[in-house]
Design a protein around this motif. Structure first.
Motif, PDB file in Angstrom:
ATOM      1  N   ALA A  63       0.841  -1.198   0.000  1.00 11.20           N
ATOM      2  CA  ALA A  63       0.000   0.000   0.000  1.00 11.20           C
ATOM      3  C   ALA A  63       0.872   1.243   0.000  1.00 11.20           C
ATOM      4  O   ALA A  63       1.813   1.353   0.798  1.00 11.20           O
ATOM      5  N   ILE A  64       0.580   2.161  -0.891  1.00 13.35           N
ATOM      6  CA  ILE A  64       1.248   3.458  -0.891  1.00 13.35           C
ATOM      7  C   ILE A  64       0.200   4.501  -0.535  1.00 13.35           C
ATOM      8  O   ILE A  64      -0.688   4.817  -1.325  1.00 13.35           O
ATOM      9  N   GLY A  65       0.292   4.999   0.694  1.00 12.99           N
ATOM     10  CA  GLY A  65      -0.710   5.931   1.202  1.00 12.99           C
ATOM     11  C   GLY A  65      -0.536   6.102   2.693  1.00 12.99           C
ATOM     12  O   GLY A  65       0.555   5.902   3.237  1.00 12.99           O
ATOM     13  N   GLY A  66      -1.623   6.455   3.364  1.00 12.72           N
ATOM     14  CA  GLY A  66      -1.584   6.648   4.802  1.00 12.72           C
ATOM     15  C   GLY A  66      -2.116   5.446   5.553  1.00 12.72           C
ATOM     16  O   GLY A  66      -2.312   4.358   4.995  1.00 12.72           O
ATOM     17  N   ASP A  67      -2.385   5.651   6.833  1.00 14.23           N
ATOM     18  CA  ASP A  67      -2.884   4.564   7.681  1.00 14.23           C
ATOM     19  C   ASP A  67      -4.238   4.042   7.194  1.00 14.23           C
ATOM     20  O   ASP A  67      -4.525   2.857   7.319  1.00 14.23           O
ATOM     21  N   GLY A  68      -5.064   4.926   6.637  1.00 17.13           N
ATOM     22  CA  GLY A  68      -6.355   4.496   6.115  1.00 17.13           C
ATOM     23  C   GLY A  68      -6.217   3.563   4.926  1.00 17.13           C
ATOM     24  O   GLY A  68      -7.019   2.646   4.740  1.00 17.13           O
ATOM     25  N   THR A  69      -5.173   3.766   4.129  1.00 19.41           N
ATOM     26  CA  THR A  69      -4.948   2.911   2.963  1.00 19.41           C
ATOM     27  C   THR A  69      -4.549   1.508   3.383  1.00 19.41           C
ATOM     28  O   THR A  69      -5.097   0.517   2.895  1.00 19.41           O
ATOM     29  N   ILE A  70      -3.594   1.393   4.297  1.00 23.68           N
ATOM     30  CA  ILE A  70      -3.183   0.066   4.769  1.00 23.68           C
ATOM     31  C   ILE A  70      -4.312  -0.595   5.553  1.00 23.68           C
ATOM     32  O   ILE A  70      -4.457  -1.825   5.545  1.00 23.68           O
ATOM     33  N   HIS A  71      -5.154   0.193   6.195  1.00 21.62           N
ATOM     34  CA  HIS A  71      -6.336  -0.334   6.892  1.00 21.62           C
ATOM     35  C   HIS A  71      -7.265  -1.043   5.913  1.00 21.62           C
ATOM     36  O   HIS A  71      -7.747  -2.143   6.181  1.00 21.62           O
ATOM     37  N   GLU A  72      -7.514  -0.413   4.763  1.00 24.86           N
ATOM     38  CA  GLU A  72      -8.391  -1.023   3.767  1.00 24.86           C
ATOM     39  C   GLU A  72      -7.750  -2.248   3.128  1.00 24.86           C
ATOM     40  O   GLU A  72      -8.429  -3.233   2.826  1.00 24.86           O
ATOM     41  N   VAL A  73      -6.437  -2.211   2.912  1.00 24.15           N
ATOM     42  CA  VAL A  73      -5.750  -3.371   2.358  1.00 24.15           C
ATOM     43  C   VAL A  73      -5.879  -4.556   3.304  1.00 24.15           C
ATOM     44  O   VAL A  73      -6.161  -5.685   2.888  1.00 24.15           O
ATOM     45  N   LEU A  74      -5.679  -4.313   4.598  1.00 25.50           N
ATOM     46  CA  LEU A  74      -5.836  -5.384   5.590  1.00 25.50           C
ATOM     47  C   LEU A  74      -7.236  -5.964   5.548  1.00 25.50           C
ATOM     48  O   LEU A  74      -7.418  -7.191   5.529  1.00 25.50           O
ATOM     49  N   ASN A  75      -8.257  -5.109   5.534  1.00 26.40           N
ATOM     50  CA  ASN A  75      -9.634  -5.593   5.553  1.00 26.40           C
ATOM     51  C   ASN A  75      -9.991  -6.363   4.288  1.00 26.40           C
ATOM     52  O   ASN A  75     -10.837  -7.250   4.321  1.00 26.40           O
ATOM     53  N   GLY A  76      -9.343  -6.043   3.193  1.00 25.96           N
ATOM     54  CA  GLY A  76      -9.608  -6.765   1.962  1.00 25.96           C
ATOM     55  C   GLY A  76      -8.888  -8.087   1.867  1.00 25.96           C
ATOM     56  O   GLY A  76      -9.372  -9.026   1.230  1.00 25.96           O
ATOM     57  N   ALA A  77      -7.718  -8.196   2.527  1.00 26.06           N
ATOM     58  CA  ALA A  77      -6.862  -9.371   2.348  1.00 26.06           C
ATOM     59  C   ALA A  77      -6.854 -10.324   3.533  1.00 26.06           C
ATOM     60  O   ALA A  77      -6.260 -11.406   3.446  1.00 26.06           O
ATOM     61  N   ILE A  78      -7.513  -9.965   4.627  1.00 23.69           N
ATOM     62  CA  ILE A  78      -7.362 -10.676   5.887  1.00 23.69           C
ATOM     63  C   ILE A  78      -7.748 -12.154   5.824  1.00 23.69           C
ATOM     64  O   ILE A  78      -7.207 -12.986   6.553  1.00 23.69           O
ATOM     65  N   HIS A  79      -8.659 -12.538   4.953  1.00 18.93           N
ATOM     66  CA  HIS A  79      -9.170 -13.911   4.945  1.00 18.93           C
ATOM     67  C   HIS A  79      -8.374 -14.855   4.037  1.00 18.93           C
ATOM     68  O   HIS A  79      -8.727 -16.019   3.893  1.00 18.93           O
ATOM     69  N   PHE A  80      -7.310 -14.361   3.433  1.00 11.40           N
ATOM     70  CA  PHE A  80      -6.569 -15.172   2.470  1.00 11.40           C
ATOM     71  C   PHE A  80      -5.189 -15.567   3.007  1.00 11.40           C
ATOM     72  O   PHE A  80      -4.537 -14.786   3.695  1.00 11.40           O
ATOM     73  N   LYS A  81      -4.765 -16.766   2.648  1.00 14.66           N
ATOM     74  CA  LYS A  81      -3.441 -17.254   3.011  1.00 14.66           C
ATOM     75  C   LYS A  81      -2.445 -16.926   1.890  1.00 14.66           C
ATOM     76  O   LYS A  81      -2.834 -16.542   0.796  1.00 14.66           O
ATOM     77  N   ASN A  82      -1.172 -17.105   2.213  1.00 15.09           N
ATOM     78  CA  ASN A  82      -0.089 -16.890   1.232  1.00 15.09           C
ATOM     79  C   ASN A  82      -0.059 -15.457   0.697  1.00 15.09           C
ATOM     80  O   ASN A  82       0.228 -15.225  -0.471  1.00 15.09           O
ATOM     81  N   VAL A  83      -0.399 -14.510   1.603  1.00 11.06           N
ATOM     82  CA  VAL A  83      -0.411 -13.093   1.246  1.00 11.06           C
ATOM     83  C   VAL A  83       0.517 -12.335   2.199  1.00 11.06           C
ATOM     84  O   VAL A  83       0.499 -12.558   3.418  1.00 11.06           O
ATOM     85  N   TYR A  84       1.314 -11.455   1.638  1.00 13.62           N
ATOM     86  CA  TYR A  84       2.190 -10.592   2.422  1.00 13.62           C
ATOM     87  C   TYR A  84       1.752  -9.147   2.220  1.00 13.62           C
ATOM     88  O   TYR A  84       1.443  -8.741   1.100  1.00 13.62           O
ATOM     89  N   LEU A  85       1.727  -8.381   3.310  1.00 20.87           N
ATOM     90  CA  LEU A  85       1.337  -6.978   3.242  1.00 20.87           C
ATOM     91  C   LEU A  85       2.533  -6.089   3.547  1.00 20.87           C
ATOM     92  O   LEU A  85       3.313  -6.369   4.468  1.00 20.87           O
TER      93      LEU A  85
END
Length: 306
Positions: A63-85
């Motif tokens: 994520a390139i942005g602020g805390d809100g951007t990484i927040h949305e990335v986490l919420n979108g990716a949280i249920h998947f395995k084999n993912v790095y943030l």
């Protein structure tokens, strides 16, 4: 490994797109880039891209942005395995980079791809009104949420962002909101005990020490210990609240008798009146009838690319 950059071009009053242009010119690895176009688009992109990940072909979302951007990335990716943030800081507060670790150069991204060095971290889980949200830094209710909402909408913050001083807007709006805010009553059910508080200014669940652009609200928070820390501030005057915000950058506010802080794995917050809430600085108003919030922790729920 697939590498995807999710860029919020509006973060930091345009710092998001500027940081991306710097990275783009220096990257020497295969990647795909995605510009977010509207509110909530980051979450949808992260969800779609994380869904591609397999054991043989993992996915790295940066994520390139602020805390809100990484927040949305986490919420979108949280249920998947084999993912790095991962993250490249380009917002105004950038508390994620203080509590975790963000990429500063393209060389660091390339090094991660070569080594796949990572660490696992917890996230907070908030259930309220039939919805579930995840937070990576902190979740707060009350005065801090109101200040975040005012600051995020302010022209002052946008102006300060031009000089990379956006975090200074938070202390300014603390004073601005101080004279209109009405403290509330709060009941906390936690670890089999019920605690009641009067004249509460705010309650915040923290997964890492920092919030509000560098304020060390929860000095003892560790991002991978399987618990969060609750901070309750109540029964103090407006002027003493100003003093509290003056000491919080050093983490000395915990010495005040009006500040209670304790660790938990589960807590239920109950309110009598509508209040403002935020998750990683993203705000919402909790309306009448939605006066119960459950907070839990999901242990080592995501992997940080380092």
């Amino acid at each position: 490994m697939e590498v995807h950059f999710i860029i919020n071009p509006y973060a930091g009053n345009g710092q998001g797109i500027k940081r991306w242009r710097q990275f783009e010119q220096q990257l020497a690895i295969p990647y795909q880039s995605h510009l977010t176009k509207y509110e909530g688009h980051t979450l949808l992109l992260a969800n779609e891209l994380a869904g591609r990940a397999t054991k043989e072909n993992p996915v790295c979302l940066i994520a390139i942005g602020g805390d809100g951007t990484i927040h949305e990335v986490l919420n979108g990716a949280i249920h998947f395995k084999n993912v790095y943030l991962g993250a490249v800081s380009a917002g105004s507060g950038n508390d994620f980079a203080r509590g975790y670790q963000a990429f500063k150069t393209s060389k660091q991204v390339e090094q991660f791809i070569n080594t796949v060095k990572s660490s696992s971290h917890d996230c907070g889980v908030v259930k309220q009104g039939g919805t579930t949200k995840y937070f990576i830094n902190n979740f707060g209710v009350g005065f801090d949420a109101l200040v975040a909402r005012i600051a995020n909408r302010s022209s002052l913050k946008r102006s300060l962002n031009k000089w990379k001083l956006g975090k200074l807007s938070y202390p300014y709006y603390v004073i601005h909101a101080l004279f209109t805010y009405k403290p509330f009553k709060l009941t906390i059910s936690c670890e089999g005990k019920i605690k009641q508080y009067q004249n509460v200014w705010f309650v915040t669940a923290s997964n890492q020490p920092y919030f509000g652009g560098g304020m060390k609200l929860s000095p003892n928070s560790i991002t991978s210990d399987g618990q969060f820390e609750l901070t309750v501030v109540s029964n103090l005057s407006k002027w003493k609240l100003l003093f509290l915000f003056g000491t919080v950058f050093l983490g000395k506010h915990t010495l005040l008798k009006e500040v209670e802080q304790f660790a938990a794995t589960y807590a239920q917050l109950m309110f009598e009146e509508p209040v403002m809430a935020h998750a990683d600085g993203e705000t919402q108003k909790l309306v009448t009838g939605q006066n119960k919030i459950q907070i839990t922790v999901q242990k080592k729920a995501w992997n940080l690319a380092k």
